[in-house]
Each structure stands twice: as C-alpha cells, then as structure tokens.
Motif scaffolding. Structure first.
Motif, PDB file in Angstrom:
ATOM      1  N   LEU A   3     -17.714   2.552  -2.836  1.00  0.00           N
ATOM      2  CA  LEU A   3     -17.449   3.719  -3.679  1.00  0.00           C
ATOM      3  C   LEU A   3     -16.113   4.338  -3.257  1.00  0.00           C
ATOM      4  CD1 LEU A   3     -18.467   5.901  -5.711  1.00  0.00           C
ATOM      5  CD2 LEU A   3     -19.512   7.072  -3.758  1.00  0.00           C
ATOM      6  N   GLY A   4     -15.248   4.595  -4.197  1.00  0.00           N
ATOM      7  CA  GLY A   4     -13.935   5.155  -3.861  1.00  0.00           C
ATOM      8  C   GLY A   4     -12.920   4.091  -3.514  1.00  0.00           C
ATOM      9  N   GLY A   5     -13.382   2.831  -3.502  1.00  0.00           N
ATOM     10  CA  GLY A   5     -12.507   1.748  -3.047  1.00  0.00           C
ATOM     11  C   GLY A   5     -11.376   1.423  -3.996  1.00  0.00           C
ATOM     12  N   ILE A   6     -11.567   1.684  -5.284  1.00  0.00           N
ATOM     13  CA  ILE A   6     -10.462   1.457  -6.225  1.00  0.00           C
ATOM     14  C   ILE A   6      -9.292   2.342  -5.829  1.00  0.00           C
ATOM     15  CG2 ILE A   6      -9.709   1.873  -8.609  1.00  0.00           C
ATOM     16  CD1 ILE A   6     -12.440   0.974  -9.573  1.00  0.00           C
ATOM     17  N   SER A   7      -9.609   3.605  -5.626  1.00  0.00           N
ATOM     18  CA  SER A   7      -8.566   4.564  -5.291  1.00  0.00           C
ATOM     19  C   SER A   7      -7.899   4.233  -3.956  1.00  0.00           C
ATOM     20  CB  SER A   7      -9.157   5.973  -5.236  1.00  0.00           C
ATOM     21  OG  SER A   7      -8.155   6.901  -4.939  1.00  0.00           O
ATOM     22  N   SER A   8      -8.729   3.988  -2.921  1.00  0.00           N
ATOM     23  CA  SER A   8      -8.109   3.779  -1.607  1.00  0.00           C
ATOM     24  C   SER A   8      -7.340   2.455  -1.586  1.00  0.00           C
ATOM     25  CB  SER A   8      -9.150   3.822  -0.494  1.00  0.00           C
ATOM     26  OG  SER A   8     -10.107   2.812  -0.688  1.00  0.00           O
ATOM     27  N   SER A   9      -7.757   1.474  -2.364  1.00  0.00           N
ATOM     28  CA  SER A   9      -7.031   0.192  -2.373  1.00  0.00           C
ATOM     29  C   SER A   9      -5.665   0.343  -3.059  1.00  0.00           C
ATOM     30  CB  SER A   9      -7.848  -0.875  -3.096  1.00  0.00           C
ATOM     31  OG  SER A   9      -9.094  -1.043  -2.467  1.00  0.00           O
ATOM     32  N   ILE A  10      -5.650   1.056  -4.185  1.00  0.00           N
ATOM     33  CA  ILE A  10      -4.368   1.232  -4.884  1.00  0.00           C
ATOM     34  C   ILE A  10      -3.421   2.090  -4.045  1.00  0.00           C
ATOM     35  CG2 ILE A  10      -3.279   2.220  -6.943  1.00  0.00           C
ATOM     36  CD1 ILE A  10      -5.754   1.408  -8.532  1.00  0.00           C
ATOM     37  N   SER A  11      -3.964   3.127  -3.428  1.00  0.00           N
ATOM     38  CA  SER A  11      -3.116   3.963  -2.574  1.00  0.00           C
ATOM     39  C   SER A  11      -2.568   3.163  -1.387  1.00  0.00           C
ATOM     40  CB  SER A  11      -3.897   5.176  -2.071  1.00  0.00           C
ATOM     41  OG  SER A  11      -4.021   6.130  -3.095  1.00  0.00           O
ATOM     42  N   ALA A  12      -3.421   2.317  -0.811  1.00  0.00           N
ATOM     43  CA  ALA A  12      -2.949   1.493   0.309  1.00  0.00           C
ATOM     44  C   ALA A  12      -1.804   0.593  -0.156  1.00  0.00           C
ATOM     45  CB  ALA A  12      -4.099   0.648   0.852  1.00  0.00           C
ATOM     46  N   TYR A  13      -1.973   0.032  -1.347  1.00  0.00           N
ATOM     47  CA  TYR A  13      -0.926  -0.813  -1.922  1.00  0.00           C
ATOM     48  C   TYR A  13       0.371  -0.028  -2.089  1.00  0.00           C
ATOM     49  CZ  TYR A  13       1.556  -3.162  -5.767  1.00  0.00           C
ATOM     50  OH  TYR A  13       2.511  -3.734  -6.554  1.00  0.00           O
ATOM     51  N   GLU A  14       0.261   1.193  -2.583  1.00  0.00           N
ATOM     52  CA  GLU A  14       1.465   2.019  -2.775  1.00  0.00           C
ATOM     53  C   GLU A  14       2.112   2.366  -1.433  1.00  0.00           C
ATOM     54  OE1 GLU A  14       0.445   3.949  -7.156  1.00  0.00           O
ATOM     55  OE2 GLU A  14       0.176   5.219  -5.389  1.00  0.00           O
ATOM     56  N   SER A  15       1.290   2.651  -0.423  1.00  0.00           N
ATOM     57  CA  SER A  15       1.849   2.944   0.902  1.00  0.00           C
ATOM     58  C   SER A  15       2.609   1.744   1.458  1.00  0.00           C
ATOM     59  CB  SER A  15       0.735   3.336   1.876  1.00  0.00           C
ATOM     60  OG  SER A  15       0.184   4.583   1.509  1.00  0.00           O
ATOM     61  N   LEU A  16       2.101   0.555   1.194  1.00  0.00           N
ATOM     62  CA  LEU A  16       2.791  -0.659   1.659  1.00  0.00           C
ATOM     63  C   LEU A  16       4.103  -0.831   0.899  1.00  0.00           C
ATOM     64  CD1 LEU A  16      -0.266  -3.076   1.890  1.00  0.00           C
ATOM     65  CD2 LEU A  16       1.120  -2.253   3.818  1.00  0.00           C
ATOM     66  N   LEU A  17       4.058  -0.632  -0.409  1.00  0.00           N
ATOM     67  CA  LEU A  17       5.260  -0.814  -1.220  1.00  0.00           C
ATOM     68  C   LEU A  17       6.360   0.144  -0.804  1.00  0.00           C
ATOM     69  CD1 LEU A  17       4.211  -2.943  -3.161  1.00  0.00           C
ATOM     70  CD2 LEU A  17       5.113  -1.556  -5.024  1.00  0.00           C
ATOM     71  N   LEU A  18       5.973   1.380  -0.514  1.00  0.00           N
ATOM     72  CA  LEU A  18       7.050   2.329  -0.202  1.00  0.00           C
ATOM     73  C   LEU A  18       7.596   2.129   1.199  1.00  0.00           C
ATOM     74  CD1 LEU A  18       6.559   5.305   1.414  1.00  0.00           C
ATOM     75  CD2 LEU A  18       5.418   5.861  -0.689  1.00  0.00           C
ATOM     76  N   ARG A  19       7.063   1.153   1.901  1.00  0.00           N
ATOM     77  CA  ARG A  19       7.685   0.700   3.150  1.00  0.00           C
ATOM     78  C   ARG A  19       8.345  -0.668   2.978  1.00  0.00           C
ATOM     79  NH1 ARG A  19       4.180   4.243   3.794  1.00  0.00           N
ATOM     80  NH2 ARG A  19       4.503   5.845   5.379  1.00  0.00           N
ATOM     81  N   GLY A  20       8.461  -1.084   1.741  1.00  0.00           N
ATOM     82  CA  GLY A  20       9.204  -2.312   1.473  1.00  0.00           C
ATOM     83  C   GLY A  20       8.437  -3.598   1.727  1.00  0.00           C
ATOM     84  N   TYR A  21       7.126  -3.494   1.880  1.00  0.00           N
ATOM     85  CA  TYR A  21       6.340  -4.725   2.048  1.00  0.00           C
ATOM     86  C   TYR A  21       6.134  -5.422   0.709  1.00  0.00           C
ATOM     87  CZ  TYR A  21       4.753  -3.345   6.779  1.00  0.00           C
ATOM     88  OH  TYR A  21       4.683  -3.011   8.110  1.00  0.00           O
ATOM     89  N   ASP A  22       5.981  -6.735   0.763  1.00  0.00           N
ATOM     90  CA  ASP A  22       5.551  -7.488  -0.410  1.00  0.00           C
ATOM     91  C   ASP A  22       4.090  -7.878  -0.236  1.00  0.00           C
ATOM     92  OD1 ASP A  22       7.998  -7.475  -1.772  1.00  0.00           O
ATOM     93  OD2 ASP A  22       8.764  -9.062  -0.475  1.00  0.00           O
ATOM     94  N   VAL A  23       3.272  -7.489  -1.195  1.00  0.00           N
ATOM     95  CA  VAL A  23       1.859  -7.851  -1.143  1.00  0.00           C
ATOM     96  C   VAL A  23       1.698  -9.184  -1.877  1.00  0.00           C
ATOM     97  CG1 VAL A  23      -0.473  -7.182  -1.840  1.00  0.00           C
ATOM     98  CG2 VAL A  23       1.128  -5.453  -0.990  1.00  0.00           C
ATOM     99  N   HIS A  24       1.278 -10.212  -1.149  1.00  0.00           N
ATOM    100  CA  HIS A  24       1.188 -11.554  -1.739  1.00  0.00           C
ATOM    101  C   HIS A  24      -0.173 -11.846  -2.363  1.00  0.00           C
ATOM    102  CE1 HIS A  24       4.908 -13.776   0.027  1.00  0.00           C
ATOM    103  NE2 HIS A  24       5.202 -12.600  -0.464  1.00  0.00           N
ATOM    104  N   SER A  25      -1.220 -11.256  -1.809  1.00  0.00           N
ATOM    105  CA  SER A  25      -2.504 -11.405  -2.490  1.00  0.00           C
ATOM    106  C   SER A  25      -3.478 -10.347  -2.004  1.00  0.00           C
ATOM    107  CB  SER A  25      -3.089 -12.813  -2.315  1.00  0.00           C
ATOM    108  OG  SER A  25      -3.409 -13.024  -0.972  1.00  0.00           O
ATOM    109  N   VAL A  26      -4.555 -10.199  -2.750  1.00  0.00           N
ATOM    110  CA  VAL A  26      -5.552  -9.178  -2.438  1.00  0.00           C
ATOM    111  C   VAL A  26      -6.915  -9.859  -2.330  1.00  0.00           C
ATOM    112  CG1 VAL A  26      -6.648  -7.041  -3.247  1.00  0.00           C
ATOM    113  CG2 VAL A  26      -4.229  -7.459  -3.732  1.00  0.00           C
ATOM    114  N   LEU A  27      -7.625  -9.519  -1.272  1.00  0.00           N
ATOM    115  CA  LEU A  27      -9.000 -10.024  -1.088  1.00  0.00           C
ATOM    116  C   LEU A  27      -9.952  -8.844  -1.106  1.00  0.00           C
ATOM    117  CD1 LEU A  27      -8.633 -12.414   2.019  1.00  0.00           C
ATOM    118  CD2 LEU A  27      -8.562 -13.022  -0.419  1.00  0.00           C
TER     119      LEU A  27
END
Lengths: 729, 729
Positions: free
Chosen positions: A74-98
């Motif tokens: 529960l709440g995982g959609i939000s925390s996953s997208i936010s985590a993705y955004e936090s990674l992006l704004l540090r210049g990471y490339d996300v190659h896949s999601v599990l």
C-alpha cells in the motif's frame, strides 16, 4: 554479488572509502572476467548509509545503472515513483524495475504502464512466502522449503535470463554510444572558439557524466591500459571558469527543478517573481558596493557587458551633452582584455589577430598597457611591460601579495604616482590632440587590472580630462553618490563571486564601480545567467518621458526563474562557506607573517589575499629551473614556464581573450601555431597521471592554468600539487 | 476539513472538475470566515487520483502549501525524502512535516535533522494504538476507547496549537511577501525594454507561480472583488513567445533536474556529452532542410543571430574576395525587422526611433518594404505598402491562406514577377550606383517575410548582382549544395519550432536557408538556449590552418547540459504531438474546402496553414465594424482595430521590434506615446474578465496580439474567443 555497506562495525569507513572500495572490487572483477555484477544497497534510495548520508548521494560518483526494486505494498506506487524521481535528479539512469506481484494492490500493473512510457522494462516477480512467525527449527525448515519452492517458481514464471540479457544489452548500447559519440560530434557540432581544420574525431572527448570536481571521461578500449572504460578527470579549468559548487550538485539540481516546477519561465517586464527579486536583493545587500542599486538581468557575460556598455555610454553622453550619432564615443580599457564575443563588446577590446578577422569588428577605444604580478625566485614582483619602462622605471618587489594589494600605499608610492601621471598624460593627449571622446572606463578589476585602482583614481579624480565641451560639469554631482570623470564598468564575469576567494573582486581594489557585471559562478556552475548592476545615477540617465530613451535591451528568458533560483541558492551556499570559515585553512596558509600582525584570522574582512593552492607550492615552484613565474589567487593558479626551445624569456601576461581563443590547444596542437613545449609537456603529464585521476588543465603559450571549484577537497588539490612538484622540482 | 477525492462512485469526475471543486469549496469557506482548512489527499504524493494521475500533478494548479505526512516505518526515511523531492520538483512549498514517533526506527530523529536544515519544522506524534485484529462490537468499543485516550495523549504531548499557529504565520508571511514584492521590485529591478519614468510599484504584477497556460497573479486585497488573493491569468503572450509546453511542466522540470544531476555544466570545446549531441542530431535530422549540417550553440536569439551574421559575412567575403576591414559589408533585410539587442544584430535593423539612441548603433544594410497578409471583410488580402503601389500595383485577394502560401504559384504570377523585378532593380542600383557590398540576406521567413520566397529567389537566382569584382565566381559552386548570390539567414527565433504550427517556419516558403537560428520554443518555454545551424559550405569558410580564421565565438555555458536535455525532450514531445495528430482538429477547421481537394487530413506534409484560433473567429471578426483586419497562424492571432480617435485607417503591419520595445504598454500607458484607444480598451476588457480567468495580451499601437502554447486546451481558447466576440461583434 557485492553487498554494501561494509558491515565491519569496529570502524565505520568514510563514504569516499566505501565508494573507492566498491569501485576497486568491481574493477578487479571486470579485470578477471566477471561480466555481470549487482551492487545491492540497503533500504530505499535515500536510506542513510553508514555515515548517515543518503545512499543515492553516497554512491553517485559511480553512477552505476540502476535496477530499481519497487514497492508492491500500500502506498508503493507513490514511493516507487518518488524514488525514481530522486534517482533521476541525481543523474542516474534506471535500466529496469523489479517488484513483487501483489494481486490486491496491483502496483505492478500501474507501474508497468508508468515505466513503459519511459521505455523502462518492469518485471513483476511472484510474491515470496510469508516470513515464519516463530523462529523454531521446524519453522525455519519449513521456511527453507517454501523459499526453495518459491525460487523455483520465480525461475519458472520470470524470464530472469532475458532480464539479465536486457541489462547486458543496455550496457553494450551505452558503450557503443560512447564509442560513436566523438565521430558523431565531429560530424554535427560546430565548436566554439575552435579551428576545425585538421581536427579529428579522436580529438573530442566524450563525457559520460560529471560529479563534484571530476568528469567521467570515456577512454576508448584500445587507448587505455585501464580495465575501466571511464576515467575520472579533475576539471582543472573549472569548465571554462564556471564551476563553483561541483558538477552534478544535487541541491542545485533540486533548486532548478523547484523553480521549473513552480514557474517554468514567466515573462519578466511588468512582472516580478520570487527568485528574481530575492537574487536582486541578495546581490545589492551583499556585494559590498553601496553605489550598485539596480539589477538588470541577461543570459551571459557577453550580453551583460553589452548592457553595461550601453549604460556607461548613455550616462557619459547625457552628462557631457555628446551626440553619439554624430561622433564616435570610445571606451578606455586595458590591453589584452576580453569582454565577450558579441560584436558590441568585441569592439571594447583592442584590435588583434583574434578579432580583426571578424567582418564587423571595429575597435572603439584606447587600451593601456599595465604591470603584471608574479612570484619569481621566491619574491613577489610587479613587472613593468618593456615599452613602459622608460616612463615608469623597472619592476618592484614586495614581501607578500597582501602588500601588493595595499592599494592606499601603492597609490601614494613614487611608482604609483609615476603610473598615474603616465595615465593622465596619455588621456590628455588622446582627448586634446587626437580629439577622442571617452564614454566609459571598462576593466576587469583583478587578474588583468591588479593596478586598476590607479586607473580609477585618475579617471575619477580628473573629470576635467573628459569634459572638453561646456556641457554639464561633473562637479555639479556630489562624488559620494555620483560617477566622476567616466562611468567605471567592472567586468567581474570571470573574477567575481569567489573565483578569487572574495564575493567581489573589486573589493581587492577598494574601488566602487558604477556598473558591475557578474556571470559564470553566479549559478554555482550550472546554468547561464548574468547580472549587470548599476548605480541609481546611471539608471536615471535613461529616465525620460520618452519611451525611446529607455534601455532598449531584453532577452526572452530574461530573469528566468530556474537561473535566478539556482543563483540564490549558490550564492547563499558560498556566503555560508565564507562565514563559517570553510576556507580558513587556506587563509591561514597564506597569512603573511609580519612582525606587526600575528597570524590570526580575526580580521576576516581585511584585504587578505589567499589561494586554495598552497603558498609553499607557489614559492617552491618559483625557484624551479624551468619556471619563469607563478601566480595564485583564490581558486586560480598559473605557472609560467621558461621556453627552452624559443630560448627567450617569456611573459607571465594573462590574456583572457587568448585564454578563450586558445581553448583548443589540447584539441589539436597542429593548428594553434607556437606553443611552449615545456608547458605542453607539463599539461600532458597531468592529463595522463598514474594516480587515481587525470587532471585537465589549460595551456596558453607558455603558461599552464589550473582552477578549482570553491568546494574542492584539499586532498585532491594537494595531490595535484604533488604532481606539479614531481614534474617541475 | 475537506476530504478528496470525491467518493461518489457513480461517475468519476474529471481532474479539472475535482480541482475546480476543491478551489470553489476553499474559496467559499474563506469567504464565510473559515480561516483554516486542511485538504486531505489519499495515500502518498504520487498515489493515483480517481483518473489514475498522480495526485501531486492533479492538485498542482492549486499549489496549496503542504503538510507532508512522513513515514515512520522501515524505509520511511527514504520514502519521505523522495516524496519531499517529488513535491519540490512540482514547485510545491512544504510548510511542515508530521510523522508518528517510532522508537525502534527513529525516523523522526533523522528526518527532524534533515528538515531542520531546510528550515521546515517537523512534529513527531505519538504512535496510535494498533488496529483491532477482529471487528466485533467489543473490539470496536475497545478501539474507540483506545483512540480517545490516544487523542488525549496527542493533545497533551503535541503542541497542535502552535503547529497551526506556525502554519498560519507562514501563510501570513507569504501574503506579506506578495504584498511587498511590487514595491521592492520597483526599488531593485531594472526591467528590460522599460521606460521607468513614471512607472509605479502598482504597475508591477507579482506572480506567485504559474501552471500550464496560467499565471497565478497576486491581486491586492483592496483592488480585488474576489476573496482569493491569487487570480489565474491566461498567459496570452506565451511569456514573450517562449511558452510551448506549459508553465511548471513536471516532465521538463525532471529533464532539467536529470541533466543537472548527471553533469551540472561541463565545458564544451573539445568535449561532447549526450544531451548536446542528441539535440544536434535531432535538429539536423528533423528540421527538413538538407543544407543545415552543423549546429553551433549559444544562449539566446540575439547571440545566435550574432553568430549567424558572423557566418554569413565570412562566407560572402571569402567567396567574393572582399576585405571587410577596408570596406563596409552590409546586409539585405526587411523593414521593421528585429534580430536582438546586442549591438551587432541591432545593426541588422534599419535606423528607427528605437535604436538610433543606442550610442554604438550603426545600421549596416538596406531594408526592403514588403506586402502584408490579413483577412478583411471575410477575404484574405495581400496588402502592398503605399510607397510601393506605383511599382507593384494595388493589393491582391485570395480564397485562403493556403493559396497565399502557394509559393510556386506566387513566384510565377504577374504580381510576383513585378515584385521580383523591383527587388532586382533595387539591388542593382544599390550595388552599382551606390557601391554597396552585401554579405547576407537576413529575414524572418514568415510573419515579416511571408513573401520571403521572392527575395530568396532573386538573391539566389542572380549571383551576378553581388559579385562586382573578378573574384571567385558563384557559378563555380553547384547550386544544390551551395549558396548562390548571398548566404540566406533565416531568423526563426520567434517563428520556428511549432510557434506557427510547423517545426520549421521556412517550410511555408519551401526555401532552404544556408543558416538558420532557433531559440524561444527550443526548450519548450523553460530556459535560454539557442542553436545556429549552418550548411557545410558556410562551415568550410572558416576552415584554415590559421587558428585565427576560426569562428571566434563561445559563451561559458555553451551547450549547457540542462538546456540541451530540456530541448531534446521538448522537441520530441512537440514532434510526437504533431505525429499523433494532436492538432488535427485545428487543421480540420482550417482546411480550405476546394472542389479539387476534399477536406481530409491525409497529406499532413502539404503546405496547409492552420491556427489554434478558429477560422470562424478570424472570419467573423474581420467583418466587425471596429476591426481593420485579422491574421492567425499557428498559435498566433492578431487583431488590428480601426482607430476611431485618429480617424485614419491603420496598418496591420507586424513589427517584431516594436513588439519587443512596446512591451511596457500595459505597465504605464502614459509613457508610450500614442496607442489606439480601441485596442487598449479590448486589452483591458480581456484582463478583467468576469470569467474563470483573466487574459494577459499584448497591444502594439492598434493591434492586439494573442498567443497560446502548443498544449493549450481548446476549451480555454474557445472561451477567450467568446470574450473577443462579445467585445467586438
């Protein structure tokens, strides 16, 4: 699989050491044929590492491709997208999601769709069996069995092989791309300040990313003896003198994102927004020049100087009653100056091989030659250019840089008076004999104009020099708030905002300009933005009931919110560093040990001159047999080498224009004409160090330049100093 | 407390309606004296709203201050910080953080420290009692009791009153700040293109934030009849023509943040990075002009045009063997043109009241007058300027805009031939009688230069006009890949990249320029960036073994990664919109109903001309008694009003320079000289609409301009059209 952080609790390793250790392990594995490694971090992207810093920040120097483990709860959609955004704004490339498949919340369905739009594959895994509630032997055995079954199911239901295959092929694509970048850039890019004749793809360096003071440069597999395809290179030119708070700075990235999210860009005339107002107020309050009361925004140093010139000329013409459409109004400047590449400000530099081929260039001014500062054989010297020695005498020696910048003393000295006389006589001759009219004094207050106070003193002190007509007299204007003689324009684009260790480089001269231009470090090294600050009196020169008397200048993105917000945050960070004594170690190192002033740091506002480069290095190198002179101030170090081939003694002269136009030195040596072999040799040696990183530096003729950011680690600087000592002593 | 989303499951309301409903409820409450309201959203910041969109995005138009409820569970540090970052990159302000105290994970301790550094108070609350595991009456009663005790404890242990007090005072501070902004801006800001004489603080509008097409402007409590202190204003000038993808666009904010996090800025000469390479390749591949092969980066339209002029002049001097240091090389242009405010490109416009007071301005060229397009009384007309009617005859009438842009037809027409003869004869006279030398043809391909193909045709088709010496002949160069006559420079800064509905505005003319400049919409409306694209032949004119022959131009932040990344994402988004038929509705509306071409959308690449403003509106308004003419193309609408006071018929002429310099029209009418009362009245009416939003527009003389972004909602546009009809019909 590599599990971090280090679980040895006896001693917590430093973050840098953790990163170095991960890097070494992965490199070793790569060297021994391992072609797939997973670095598993603990917790979420911002979960604290062993020293309490976010892991997303901690591991950023490695910028490893990310497999994001999303949250099925529960709440995982939000925390996953936010985590993705936090990674992006540090210049990471996300190659896949599990993530685990949870048939109640179905986060995997929503997120699959979300990440599909971003071309990131998402692989849902079966949920694992519940944890045993008791920990007895029986339960543990049952749990082991359940887990074995589960792993079997995972293997069956999930195409793990193709997931790994996908990651491998993304990695291969990344390397292919890096390998092709240079030749594709060679095909499509018209580089600034670059003679492309003879330039080859191999002269172009792909930069995969950058962090703190380091580029991650791509080293082709054939050229490199390293197993790594990326190599850290210290950005020793501070990326064209812009860098202040480190590449990939997450705070600045977040500031930029906040302003972009809050405003985007909003048109400026007739409107005001918080970032533009805050920046204007911050600059006016803190720049230390009570004259500067108005802020005009543009996009870069060149446009900001165009505005400054328009301001200065109008104020002068207004006061002296000149009609600029009928006669040429010129500027007074310094030889070798550089104020930008738009044609108006090109005209503010004297004719030279570098501008005279620009079809519309017409130099409009007179440019003075001037003395230069250097340390030679352990002694600080002010060197008089050869053509002026007859009028000014030979050079002077000083015990410290502080003494050189003791402006009051120098103004009163015999040499100072001689130079002022020379300036006054020259201007008099230009105005009265050659009928020239001058509308502004334009100079870079330091580097070029260490003696700038002398110019200022003559120009301000002798308004009668310029006012040949019977128009309004400068004497009508009270000197405290008004310009006298000519409007003084300081080009602090390169030298301002802590590049030389102080917020304002004009403060070295204890001179208040009427117009001052800042750029480069204004945004901490992230984005183009420029401020032209002016006195109320200059501002008033454009005030009239006629619309057409206004300052007719403005770019579409004037005062763009993103730039202003980043600038506010950068300036506050640098001011905070100054106030909290971040640079006191350097200041201590440079404190002159005078008998009458104990080496304390009590008077932070005293005109101390210091550098991040150690005083000992400057002194030692100045004795080196191959060195002609050394100069350091703030984050800047320059080393002038004797030219063995040429045989002659070479000049220590710093030419910003040449510095710019010479920028392709290390792209192709064939084209730039004569360059000191010694300086190129030194540069070469730095750029292929065997140490933990290479050093990128600029060579201009016989001078090698090095520059740091204001946040550079002393260890890195000392390590570079070690290379310099090794090479020269 | 307001709980959203709407839980009525019979019908899911649209996101816009949800936002409008929340807005209305809060406004009503504020009107009835409620001074504190909490809007509680469901789940995390990115948890999907009723229509599946992230709630952080859904509620963004309101930009309510945030009380972030952080997570006290395992992983909660990470998810709370990421949630905070997701909010920030949408421009939200987080006013305080609440979370349960959990003595095992102690997230509140870590987060307290984290948020303290950002000056955001964090209030830990006692943990609530566990949920009852069974739902029988007994358990529920016990649970109710436990909760009552718990609330008592919260009230006792937590200073809720002071938390509310803190939120209230932050709100009061925000309003105070908004109230003082105008006068503080009046003190500190030197506005672009603005005559400050007579300007007062009340003429400055504070913009609190912006989203999509709307500014949130502050309306002082005394002026406003609304309870809201903020009022939505449609950005009808597209923020100086920059706006494309909406203010506060979260995708662009994330793109900017990604590039900032991955690179910061890295110096460009000798290096290449992914965003700069991708953007260059994307432009070259997609711009539709096979000549343009090289991309040169600068920071804004003015600097990009400086580069273009340097390119064009060099190529011409090189081919014709001219020595520009000995003689003046001029440009050919159009009257009323505007290419920027740096002095070099100011010189590319003819002398006028707007530039002749700039001290260093020296117009260097010859500028042709040209016909203008408008719809009047339901008929499309090409109007010939009065001074040319003797040579060119009177105006022409057409059945559609498509017909006007049928370039082949117009080139062959009698009128077209007359105009070409006139151009050729004029140039011949200038070159042979007045001994002028021309180095480039510079024009904006549409808006100003709808007839631009005629200029192009003469200049390219008659190289003998320009080559008066015996230097290299243009005939040596194959026309397909080479420029002929003069290099043709298109200034597409305003008109390019979908402003007029097409990626390249040059495509309307079916002309391939040799140099083309794009800016403004390049970054979708977020950040300054400019590209000057050139042919390989222009590029080769700078190639030589001499370093000093190179194009000596470059700004510190050349090809900054943030700008390039945002530009790549913006361009791809706009291209995707085009390809997926996002604008087909508009195209359909503008499709001419010819007998030989059925109104289908099959030929998307045909030279269809369309606008987001409806054809019916244009036609209807052109019949209005107070309207002289109307023109619409792409996102641009202009309405020329008859001037009742002046009594005379007024011109429909579009002057970009006047458009820029006229920008302070609505700041202070007193200063701008004559302005049509009718146009100002219309503007006033739009800006104080009783509808759901105001409309910000530009008035220049007797012409009112309106502009949208490429993502504007048709409903909003139709609503603005309604206001126009109401006012004019």
């Amino acid at each position: 699989m590599l599990r971090v952080p280090n679980t040895d609790t006896r001693q917590i390793p430093r973050d840098d050491d953790i990163v170095a250790s991960v890097h070494k392990t992965l490199s070793d594995w790569a060297g021994s044929g391992v072609n797939f490694a997973l670095v598993e971090t603990a917790g979420g992207v911002h979960s604290p590492g062993p020293n309490g810093n976010s892991q997303a920040d901690l591991y950023r120097p490695l910028r490893l491709p990310i497999v994001l483990v999303a949250d099925s709860r529960l709440g995982g959609i939000s925390s996953s997208i936010s985590a993705y955004e936090s990674l992006l704004l540090r210049g990471y490339d996300v190659h896949s999601v599990l993530l685990f498949r949870d048939e109640y919340y179905k986060n995997h369905e929503y997120l699959l769709n979300y990440f599909q739009k971003k071309c990131i594959p998402l692989v849902p895994l079966p949920s694992p069996p519940p944890k045993p509630s008791v920990q007895d032997a029986d339960s543990l055995a049952r749990d082991e069995e359940a887990m074995t079954t589960y792993y079997g199911r995972v293997a069956q239901e999930t195409d793990v092989a193709s997931l790994l295959q996908q990651l491998s092929s993304k990695n291969a694509e990344r390397i292919d791309r890096l390998e092709s970048m240079a030749s594709r850039a060679h095909d499509t890019i018209w580089y600034p300040f670059t003679q492309h004749h003879g330039m080859e793809a191999k002269d172009i360096t792909p930069i995969d990313s950058a962090y703190d003071d380091y580029f991650q440069t791509f080293v082709g597999s054939d050229e490199s003896q390293h197993e790594n395809k990326l190599r850290a290179t210290f950005d020793g030119s501070a990326s064209w003198w812009t860098q202040g708070l480190g590449h990939g700075n997450p705070s600045l990235a977040l500031s930029a994102a906040y302003a972009a999210g809050r405003y985007g860009h909003v048109m400026f005339p007739g409107n005001i927004h918080e970032p533009a107002l805050s920046l204007a107020e911050l600059l006016i309050e803190s720049i230390g020049n009570p004259r500067l009361r108005k802020v005009f925004y543009t996009d870069n140093g060149s446009t900001g100087m165009e505005v400054a010139v328009k301001m200065g000329l109008r104020a002068a013409c207004d006061r002296y009653g000149w009609d600029a459409s009928q006669e040429q109004i010129s500027i007074l400047g310094l030889k070798g100056s550089y104020h930008g590449d738009t044609i108006g400000v090109m005209d503010c530099s004297e004719p030279s091989t570098f501008n005279k081929k620009v079809e519309w260039y017409r130099g409009r001014g007179y440019w003075f030659d001037f003395p230069q500062v250097k340390m030679s054989q352990g002694v600080w010297k002010v060197e008089i250019p050869e053509n002026l020695r007859e009028s000014l005498g030979s050079g002077l020696e000083f015990s410290s840089l502080d003494e050189i910048f003791d402006m009051e003393e120098r103004l009163q000295s015999a040499a100072g008076k001689r130079y002022q006389d020379y300036i006054r006589n020259t201007i008099q001759d230009l105005v009265h004999q050659h009928r020239m009219k001058f509308g502004s004094l334009i100079m870079e207050p330091i580097i070029l104009g260490a003696g700038g106070m002398l110019f200022w003193s003559v120009v301000r002190g002798h308004p009668e020099l310029f006012d040949t007509s019977a128009a309004k007299s400068a004497k009508d204007h009270p000197v405290a708030t008004s310009w006298s003689g000519l409007p003084v324009i300081f080009d602090e684009v390169f030298t301002g905002l802590y590049r030389l260790g102080r917020k304002s480089s004009a403060s070295f001269l204890q001179v208040d300009s009427d117009v001052s231009v800042n750029a480069k470090l204004l945004t901490g090294g992230l984005l183009p933005l420029c401020t032209t600050m002016a006195s109320n009196e200059i501002f008033q020169a454009f005030s009239s009931p006629e619309k057409s008397d206004a300052l007719l200048h403005g770019h579409s993105y004037t005062a763009h919110a993103v730039g202003c917000q980043v600038a506010v945050d950068s300036l506050q960070t640098m001011m905070q560093m100054e106030n909290s004594g971040s640079w006191d170690g350097y200041r201590q190192d440079w404190k002159p040990t005078r008998s009458d002033s104990p080496a304390t740091l009590s008077a932070r506002d005293s005109p101390d001159v210091w550098s991040v480069w150690s005083h000992g290095l400057v002194s030692d190198l100045s004795h080196a047999p191959s060195v002609d002179g050394v100069f350091a101030i703030g984050t800047v170090l320059s080393i002038s080498l004797k030219d063995v081939q040429g045989g002659g003694k070479s000049s220590m002269r710093f030419h910003p224009r040449s510095a710019r136009s010479g920028l392709t030195c290390d792209v192709s040596t064939a084209q730039i004409g004569y360059t000191s072999t010694a300086a190129r040799g030194l540069q070469q040696r730095l750029s292929t160090s065997d140490g933990e990183f290479n050093v990128h530096s600029r060579v201009l003729g016989n001078v090698l330049y090095l520059m740091s950011s204001v946040t550079s680690q002393p260890e890195a600087l000392r390590s570079i100093e070690g290379l310099l000592r090794e090479a020269l002593l």
